[in-house]
Design a protein around this motif. Structure first.
Motif: not given
Length: 218
Positions: A161-175
């Motif tokens: 997914i394109p969240c390689k440096y930005y928004m990976y924290d959002a991905w983890l929390c939303l999951e």
């Protein structure tokens, strides 16, 4: 005290990184494993950290964060005494996204964090100062601690997914929220120098807009 915690730090060895990494050990009151992974794209490094450690709690910490509070590790691990807690961090917000999100055409600003809190040295620049602990919806990636069980249930850190440096924290929390885990903020006294890790993994410049749009769409 048994070792329950591993701290994983990805770095490009910017001048001063070791002072930051050292602060975690200097102010911890219990044992923990420190795993430093150099010269590897961020989420690849984080996945390597997952695969090469065994501790039940994994800390993913930027190499430009300095901890200034003795016993930070006890505060983090105390949160995980609740078996429903999946993720703990040093900076977090009560909400993510505009209340009218999905009711009007997409704009990046619709994914702004709402009511951000931390005990960073410059906390008021980013939101409100908070030294206690509470439940939040989203955490900042500068210092996040995740239950291994949660991360493994997601198949580890996503590499496609394109969240390689930005928004990976959002991905983890939303999951985490999607799978009914609690997310907790602990207001640990710390400094985030900011920007030192930017550009990690130069096979392609990380796309800030693409990462936000992917989170919006998913």
């Amino acid at each position: 005290m048994s070792n329950q915690l591993a701290v994983i730090i990805a770095t490009l060895h910017w001048p001063g990184w070791y002072r930051c990494a050292r602060s975690w050990a200097d102010l911890a009151t219990g044992p923990f494993t420190r795993r430093v992974i150099a010269g590897t794209p961020l989420l690849e490094a984080y996945q390597e950290g997952l695969e090469t450690t065994t501790e039940p709690i994994l800390g993913y910490c930027h190499d430009d964060v300095i901890v200034d509070e003795k016993g930070w590790d006890e505060r983090v691990l105390d949160e995980f005494d609740d078996p429903q807690v999946g993720i703990v961090g040093f900076g977090g917000a009560l909400g993510l996204g505009d209340p009218d999100i999905y009711h009007k055409p997409y704009q990046l600003q619709q994914l702004a964090r709402q009511h951000f809190m931390s005990n960073l040295k410059d906390a008021e620049v980013h939101g409100a100062r908070f030294a206690g602990s509470c439940e939040v919806s989203i955490l900042d990636g500068c210092a996040m601690f995740v239950r291994r069980k949660l991360l493994e249930s997601l198949g580890g850190w996503p590499q496609d997914i394109p969240c390689k440096y930005y928004m990976y924290d959002a991905w983890l929390c939303l999951e985490g929220i999607r799978h009914d885990w609690k997310i907790r903020l602990v207001g640990v006294d710390c400094q985030h120098l900011g920007g030192r890790s930017t550009g990690m993994g130069k096979e392609g410049q990380f796309d800030y807009e693409a990462a936000h749009e992917w989170i919006y769409a998913n």
